[in-house]
Write an enzyme that holds these catalytic residues in place. Structure first.
Site, PDB file in Angstrom:
ATOM      1  CG  ASP A   1      -1.896   1.133   1.235  1.00  0.00           C
ATOM      2  OD1 ASP A   1      -2.086   1.766   0.185  1.00  0.00           O
ATOM      3  OD2 ASP A   1      -2.495   1.398   2.289  1.00  0.00           O
TER       4      ASP A   1
ATOM      5  CG  ASP B   1      -3.591   4.314  -2.904  1.00  0.00           C
ATOM      6  OD1 ASP B   1      -2.613   3.821  -2.313  1.00  0.00           O
ATOM      7  OD2 ASP B   1      -4.754   4.183  -2.517  1.00  0.00           O
TER       8      ASP B   1
END
Length: 526
Positions: free
Chosen positions: A181, A401
């Protein structure tokens, strides 16, 4: 922390997304199935004839090489660490009894929660409500020669649109699959005793079974880098009492436990080699809730001081990159910490500058880029330039992201993008009304290769990111439904380039030169 939002939407789509989409410019090109394999005594890692440790001086990233078996490894150039990644395939979701529609709606729910949390975190940081630490961007004190490489795999298999990294933690090392992440900082694992935990594949991490585990004390400066629980314990013995933390991602996703230090072992590009990195700060979570779907925890790669990328910067330098296999693939690809010569020499490698948000602190988590516009069918759409700006309250802007599945655009931009595709789509494909969440969707039954308008992002510095059709349309077979994999950002003006749109691009985070690189590659072959 934009992490938990978009992943679930696509789950049902991700597992069944078909390669039979093509933009007009690429209509003649074939969609080859990517395959790769790796052989290793342990999945995702190969142990070397030696095991060089790296001692961490703390979150400032000042690490030094240690002696192993009374020999000092003499190394000369900047390092590179390569890890394997996989994406969880949807087969397991189907086996769990969930329909494709249910999986899709689940992904949508997680994406929405993630985006809402990202906005809350951004506004909180603007108000100075969270400590960021003075050492968010440490300079390397020593460079090693190896690249750090890890396997990344598609995560649709356990019902998620995220990508998983295999990391060996503790001494002796034990394998854990962690969600990769770039929209968060804290590394954490579910830990024994697990007082309130979600279901994961395999056992949770047991601190008592590792001789290299140590708690960070509440008097340690690193304890100030995490938020305490709602009812924090009093720090009566600063040099002995553990440092409690609370980290949240969405209304139902959070981890609470003790901040700790541990050894993380990963494999290197050299055949049969691995590296153990000692003293990595991570969260040992005893209370964990949320939609993490079978993963053991999370590997944070954000810009903050606590992220895995920041802590290892002294080892591999100021760059890392990943190449994401297509959703639903059972083949692994790689995340590389350090310079990747093959990527740097790629003839189609493009760069755009990272742009700091307004009044951002040095420890800001997110990787912002500055969009100028969107092209559909080769035409620049009429979207106000202010749509892409960051507001004074920290809202808005565009980030890239890996933990968000779909791409989201600020609502005014999304409405223009959506209408542009409707206007330019081949009228031979009937529009499907009232399909859940995604819009527009089309009936493409019986069409082997669907032609769709081209889609590109134009950045303020002139860089252009062109995407293949399968990166912005999802096709569901055998239903014969095809949908645009782009949505409007709920309750926020922030735009997000998600991992679905990054498939089969090698994406480079060059923090030394403050730029994002991207090049088309067959990620299963990297």
């Amino acid at each position: 922390m934009t992490r938990l939002a978009v992943r679930a939407l696509l789950l049902l789509f991700l597992a069944v997304a078909s390669p039979f989409l093509v933009s007009p410019a690429a209509a003649a090109a074939g969609g080859a199935k990517l395959n790769a394999s790796s052989s290793s005594p342990l999945y995702g890692i190969e142990f070397p004839p030696f095991n060089a440790g790296v001692a961490d001086g703390g979150c400032d990233g000042k690490m030094v090489a240690q002696e192993v078996e009374e020999e000092v490894v003499v190394l000369s150039r900047s390092p590179s660490l390569k890890l394997h990644m996989t994406h969880r395939s949807a087969a397991e979701a189907a086996a769990a009894g969930r329909t494709r529609k249910e999986s899709f709606l689940d992904s949508a729910e997680k994406d929405l929660a993630r985006i809402h949390t990202m906005l809350r975190r951004r506004v909180a940081k603007q108000g100075g409500q969270r400590a960021t630490g003075a050492a968010a961007n440490p300079s390397p004190r020593r460079a090693l020669t190896e690249r750090i490489v890890a396997t990344v795999e598609s995560g649709v298999a356990v019902g998620s649109g995220e990508y998983l990294v295999d990391v060996y933690v503790g001494t002796p090392p034990r394998r854990f699959q962690m969600i990769m992440d770039t929209g968060s900082d804290l590394n954490w694992l579910q830990c024994a005793p697990c007082l309130d935990c979600f279901e994961q594949r395999g056992p949770v991490f047991d601190p008592a079974a590792s001789v290299s585990y140590h708690n960070v004390t509440c008097g340690d400066p690193r304890c100030g880098l995490v938020a305490p629980p709602a009812a924090p314990r009093a720090c009566r013995r600063p040099m002995a009492d553990p440092c409690p933390y609370y980290y949240w991602y969405g209304d139902q996703s959070n981890t609470t436990g003790d901040l700790a230090l541990e050894s993380f072992t990963v494999n290197l590009t050299a055949s049969g080699a691995s590296r153990r990195v000692d003293g990595v700060v991570f969260g040992c979570g005893h209370w964990n809730r949320g939609l993490f779907h079978g993963a053991a925890g999370l590997l944070g790669l954000g810009r903050g001081a606590l992220s895995f990328a920041s802590q290892l910067r002294a080892v591999y330098g100021h760059a890392f990159s990943y190449c994401l296999v297509d959703h639903g693939s059972s083949v692994g690809s790689k995340i590389v910490f350090g310079d990747d010569d093959a990527l740097l020499g790629h003839p189609r490698l493009n760069y755009t500058a990272f742009s700091p948000p307004a009044a951002a602190s040095a420890g800001d988590t997110f990787y912002y880029v500055q969009l100028k516009g969107v092209l559909v069918g080769g035409e620049m759409l009429s979207i106000s330039a202010s749509t892409w700006d960051v507001a004074k309250d920290g809202s808005g802007g565009t980030i890239i992201d890996s933990g968000t599945t779909l791409s989201y655009f600020a609502e005014p931009a999304y409405q223009v993008i959506r209408q542009a595709f409707i206007d330019r789509m081949n009228k031979a494909y009937p529009l499907i009304a009232d399909f859940p969440v995604l819009n527009p969707c089309y009936n493409v039954s019986g069409v082997d290769r669907v032609e769709v308008p081209e889609f590109s992002l134009l950045f303020a510095d002139g860089a252009v990111w062109d995407f293949p059709a399968e990166n912005y349309f999802i096709r569901l077979d055998p239903e014969g439904i095809m949908c645009l994999a782009v949505l409007g950002t709920p309750r926020s003006a922030m735009s997000i380039i998600g991992n679905f749109q990054q498939q089969n691009f090698h994406v480079l985070y060059d923090l030394q030169n403050n730029q994002l690189g991207f090049a088309p590659r067959r990620c299963a072959e990297v």
